[in-house]
Design an enzyme around this catalytic site. Structure first.
Site, PDB file in Angstrom:
ATOM      1  N   HIS A 192       0.877  -1.187   0.000  1.00 50.13           N
ATOM      2  CA  HIS A 192       0.000   0.000   0.000  1.00 50.13           C
ATOM      3  C   HIS A 192       0.908   1.229   0.000  1.00 50.13           C
ATOM      4  O   HIS A 192       1.514   1.561   1.015  1.00 50.13           O
ATOM      5  CB  HIS A 192      -0.900   0.007   1.239  1.00 50.13           C
ATOM      6  CG  HIS A 192      -1.830   1.192   1.305  1.00 50.13           C
ATOM      7  ND1 HIS A 192      -3.163   1.065   1.580  1.00 50.13           N
ATOM      8  CD2 HIS A 192      -1.625   2.520   1.136  1.00 50.13           C
ATOM      9  CE1 HIS A 192      -3.745   2.248   1.576  1.00 50.13           C
ATOM     10  NE2 HIS A 192      -2.812   3.166   1.313  1.00 50.13           N
TER      11      HIS A 192
ATOM     12  N   HIS B 244       1.521   5.397  -1.628  1.00 56.80           N
ATOM     13  CA  HIS B 244       1.122   6.583  -2.394  1.00 56.80           C
ATOM     14  C   HIS B 244       2.364   7.199  -3.027  1.00 56.80           C
ATOM     15  O   HIS B 244       3.273   7.628  -2.310  1.00 56.80           O
ATOM     16  CB  HIS B 244       0.459   7.620  -1.477  1.00 56.80           C
ATOM     17  CG  HIS B 244      -0.800   7.119  -0.856  1.00 56.80           C
ATOM     18  ND1 HIS B 244      -2.035   7.243  -1.446  1.00 56.80           N
ATOM     19  CD2 HIS B 244      -1.011   6.442   0.312  1.00 56.80           C
ATOM     20  CE1 HIS B 244      -2.959   6.687  -0.669  1.00 56.80           C
ATOM     21  NE2 HIS B 244      -2.362   6.189   0.396  1.00 56.80           N
TER      22      HIS B 244
ATOM     23  N   ARG C 164       1.923   9.581  -5.681  1.00 54.79           N
ATOM     24  CA  ARG C 164       1.523  10.872  -6.278  1.00 54.79           C
ATOM     25  C   ARG C 164       1.948  10.940  -7.756  1.00 54.79           C
ATOM     26  O   ARG C 164       2.073   9.919  -8.414  1.00 54.79           O
ATOM     27  CB  ARG C 164       2.077  12.069  -5.491  1.00 54.79           C
ATOM     28  CG  ARG C 164       1.966  11.980  -3.967  1.00 54.79           C
ATOM     29  CD  ARG C 164       0.566  11.844  -3.457  1.00 54.79           C
ATOM     30  NE  ARG C 164       0.523  11.974  -1.998  1.00 54.79           N
ATOM     31  CZ  ARG C 164      -0.452  11.498  -1.240  1.00 54.79           C
ATOM     32  NH1 ARG C 164      -1.462  10.832  -1.779  1.00 54.79           N
ATOM     33  NH2 ARG C 164      -0.425  11.672   0.054  1.00 54.79           N
TER      34      ARG C 164
ATOM     35  N   LYS D 268      -9.241  -0.582  -5.849  1.00 54.71           N
ATOM     36  CA  LYS D 268      -9.284   0.055  -4.543  1.00 54.71           C
ATOM     37  C   LYS D 268     -10.657   0.652  -4.259  1.00 54.71           C
ATOM     38  O   LYS D 268     -11.177   1.412  -5.072  1.00 54.71           O
ATOM     39  CB  LYS D 268      -8.224   1.163  -4.483  1.00 54.71           C
ATOM     40  CG  LYS D 268      -8.245   1.994  -3.211  1.00 54.71           C
ATOM     41  CD  LYS D 268      -7.750   1.218  -2.009  1.00 54.71           C
ATOM     42  CE  LYS D 268      -7.956   1.996  -0.712  1.00 54.71           C
ATOM     43  NZ  LYS D 268      -6.706   2.299  -0.034  1.00 54.71           N
TER      44      LYS D 268
ATOM     45  N   HIS E 287     -10.317   0.636   1.935  1.00 56.69           N
ATOM     46  CA  HIS E 287     -10.136   1.608   3.019  1.00 56.69           C
ATOM     47  C   HIS E 287     -11.325   1.413   3.942  1.00 56.69           C
ATOM     48  O   HIS E 287     -12.437   1.820   3.619  1.00 56.69           O
ATOM     49  CB  HIS E 287     -10.078   3.037   2.467  1.00 56.69           C
ATOM     50  CG  HIS E 287      -9.827   4.059   3.538  1.00 56.69           C
ATOM     51  ND1 HIS E 287      -8.659   4.777   3.631  1.00 56.69           N
ATOM     52  CD2 HIS E 287     -10.588   4.452   4.590  1.00 56.69           C
ATOM     53  CE1 HIS E 287      -8.704   5.574   4.691  1.00 56.69           C
ATOM     54  NE2 HIS E 287      -9.878   5.396   5.289  1.00 56.69           N
TER      55      HIS E 287
ATOM     56  N   HIS F 121      -4.468  -0.970   6.016  1.00 56.88           N
ATOM     57  CA  HIS F 121      -4.048  -0.158   7.179  1.00 56.88           C
ATOM     58  C   HIS F 121      -4.964  -0.358   8.383  1.00 56.88           C
ATOM     59  O   HIS F 121      -5.605   0.579   8.866  1.00 56.88           O
ATOM     60  CB  HIS F 121      -3.895   1.321   6.829  1.00 56.88           C
ATOM     61  CG  HIS F 121      -4.944   1.916   5.915  1.00 56.88           C
ATOM     62  ND1 HIS F 121      -6.287   1.752   6.106  1.00 56.88           N
ATOM     63  CD2 HIS F 121      -4.818   2.678   4.803  1.00 56.88           C
ATOM     64  CE1 HIS F 121      -6.948   2.395   5.164  1.00 56.88           C
ATOM     65  NE2 HIS F 121      -6.082   2.951   4.358  1.00 56.88           N
TER      66      HIS F 121
ATOM     67  N   ASP G 152       1.501   2.517   3.552  1.00 60.42           N
ATOM     68  CA  ASP G 152       0.640   3.699   3.416  1.00 60.42           C
ATOM     69  C   ASP G 152       1.487   4.964   3.479  1.00 60.42           C
ATOM     70  O   ASP G 152       1.018   6.004   3.937  1.00 60.42           O
ATOM     71  CB  ASP G 152      -0.471   3.716   4.481  1.00 60.42           C
ATOM     72  CG  ASP G 152      -1.588   4.694   4.134  1.00 60.42           C
ATOM     73  OD1 ASP G 152      -1.606   5.202   2.993  1.00 60.42           O
ATOM     74  OD2 ASP G 152      -2.424   4.952   5.008  1.00 60.42           O
TER      75      ASP G 152
HETATM   76  C1  NCD Z   1      -3.579   8.939   2.300  1.00 62.99           C
HETATM   77  C2  NCD Z   1      -3.171  10.013   1.304  1.00 62.99           C
HETATM   78  O1  NCD Z   1      -2.608  11.024   1.723  1.00 62.99           O
HETATM   79  O2  NCD Z   1      -3.384   9.838   0.100  1.00 62.99           O
HETATM   80  N1  NCD Z   1      -3.559   9.516   3.615  1.00 62.99           N
HETATM   81  C3  NCD Z   1      -3.436   8.851   4.782  1.00 62.99           C
HETATM   82  O3  NCD Z   1      -3.572   9.476   5.845  1.00 62.99           O
HETATM   83  N2  NCD Z   1      -3.169   7.568   4.806  1.00 62.99           N
HETATM   84  C4  NCD Z   1      -4.909   8.391   1.939  1.00 62.99           C
HETATM   85  C5  NCD Z   1      -5.244   7.117   2.645  1.00 62.99           C
HETATM   86  O4  NCD Z   1      -4.654   6.075   2.373  1.00 62.99           O
HETATM   87  O5  NCD Z   1      -6.148   7.131   3.496  1.00 62.99           O
HETATM   88 ZN    ZN Z   2      -3.243   5.094   1.831  1.00 63.46          ZN
END
Ligand code: NCD
Ligand code: ZN
Length: 345
Positions: A13, A15, A17, A99, A136, A174, A247
């Site tokens: 998992h 991110h 961007r 997702k 989520h 998560h 995450d």
């Molecule tokens: C994630 C994000 O910033 O994209 N933020 C987070 O607090 N984990 C989004 C998510 O996975 O909930």
């Molecule tokens: Zn996330």
């Protein structure tokens, strides 16, 4: 024990961007991880197969030269998602999962699902073709307390959803509560749960006691200490249903340190040092490899990595930068609040 060699880890998992942020944070993950499940919550989100193909190409173009990293792409489930488009993206090998964000649950989730009956067709099709759903797991109703949103989701959304589509492979992402841990441990069927690095290291006191610490604010929000202990027990238990999804979620400091700050902890850089620290504290270093490198591939039906990674325990603290510079602004690295001695060597 002062050295530990593991199959190369994967992050289930992540991110990354886009644009300048992608360019800056991607090497922080590829330095240690062979593969990662890439979250689709861009603006606009990665909804169709064509979006995922284009995003994948941008990630590959941003890779450090010669990096063997494999991004495992996902599609963002909306009420308008076309089951045929999902099936085609799966059949071509482009995507590894879909997702599900309940609408409004977290950063960039406005296009998520409100009426779960509207995505039934897609979920049934995914069960048929063996495509996992990453979830989520939080309800979003304003009347439900933010610290209860995961627990309420299990009974009111997750369980009915899994009963309506038996055969669907589910990743509850998560997990932050003992309720989530118990649900995944006890469920029958194809289900697993990911646990983040930071939820193993902090509880809600770290966010709120003695001053508010925006860099510890993420969603789902960290819960009380007893839940943190349940996460630590599950992660270090050797149960193959639990594995790492960092995450790691970069936001620039101006976006975190604001009157309405963004949710997300950026942990890509020091995750393995943090995890070795936690597993050593729990006297479970021998179970770290399962958590980082074996259970995840098994759940997703992929082979574990052949390459390895070695951690060595240092006599003095491992130096980490406070921030990662990006052309959008600095991103503060997760600070566990104490020194880390395990270093990837
Ligand atoms: C994630 C994000 O910033 O994209 N933020 C987070 O607090 N984990 C989004 C998510 O996975 O909930
Ligand atoms: Zn996330």
């Amino acid at each position: 024990m002062t050295t530990l060699t593991l199959r190369r880890p994967d992050d289930w998992h992540l991110h990354l961007r886009d644009g300048a942020m992608l360019a800056a944070v991607l090497p922080e993950t590829t330095r240690h991880f062979a593969r990662a499940i890439i979250m689709p919550n861009l603006v606009p989100p990665v909804v169709r197969g064509t979006d995922a193909a284009a995003y994948r190409a941008r990630i590959l173009a941003a890779l450090p030269k010669g990096s063997p990293f494999t991004p495992l792409m996902t599609l963002y489930l909306t009420e308008d998602t076309d089951p045929d488009d999902v099936a085609a993206a799966h059949a071509s090998g482009l995507i590894t999962a879909v997702k599900l964000y309940p609408a409004g649950a977290t950063t960039n989730s406005a296009s998520g699902v409100t009426d779960f009956d509207k995505v039934r067709g897609v979920l049934d099709r995914m069960a048929e073709i063996g495509l996992p759903l990453c979830i989520h797991g939080e309800v979003t109703s304003p009347e439900v307390d933010i610290f209860d949103r995961e627990q309420v989701f299990l009974d009111t959304v997750l369980d009915p959803l899994r009963r309506a589509t038996p055969g669907l492979t589910v990743t509850l992402e998560h997990i932050t509560t003992s309720h989530g841990i118990d649900y995944v441990s006890d469920a029958t069927g194809k289900i697993a749960g990911t646990i983040t690095t930071h939820h193993l290291m902090i509880n809600r006191n770290h966010i709120l006691a003695g001053g508010i610490r925006p860099h510890y604010y993420c969603l789902p929000v960290a819960k009380r200490n007893t839940h943190q202990q349940a996460l630590r027990r599950a992660a270090t238990s050797g149960n193959p249903r639990f594995f790492l999804g960092t995450d790691s979620a970069p936001h620039t400091d101006p976006n975190k340190l604001s009157a309405c700050g963004c949710a997300g902890c950026f942990t890509a850089t020091n995750t393995l040092s943090c995890l070795a620290h936690v597993f050593e504290e729990e006297e479970a270093l021998d179970r770290l490899e399962g958590f980082t490198s074996l259970h995840g591939p098994a759940h997703y039906g992929l082979p574990p990595n052949d390459a390895t990674l070695t951690l060595t325990k240092q006599a003095s603290p491992v130096p980490y930068p406070t921030q990662i510079a990006t052309d959008e602004g600095p991103v503060t690295l997760f600070d566990p609040g104490h020194p880390l001695f395990w270093q990837v060597t």
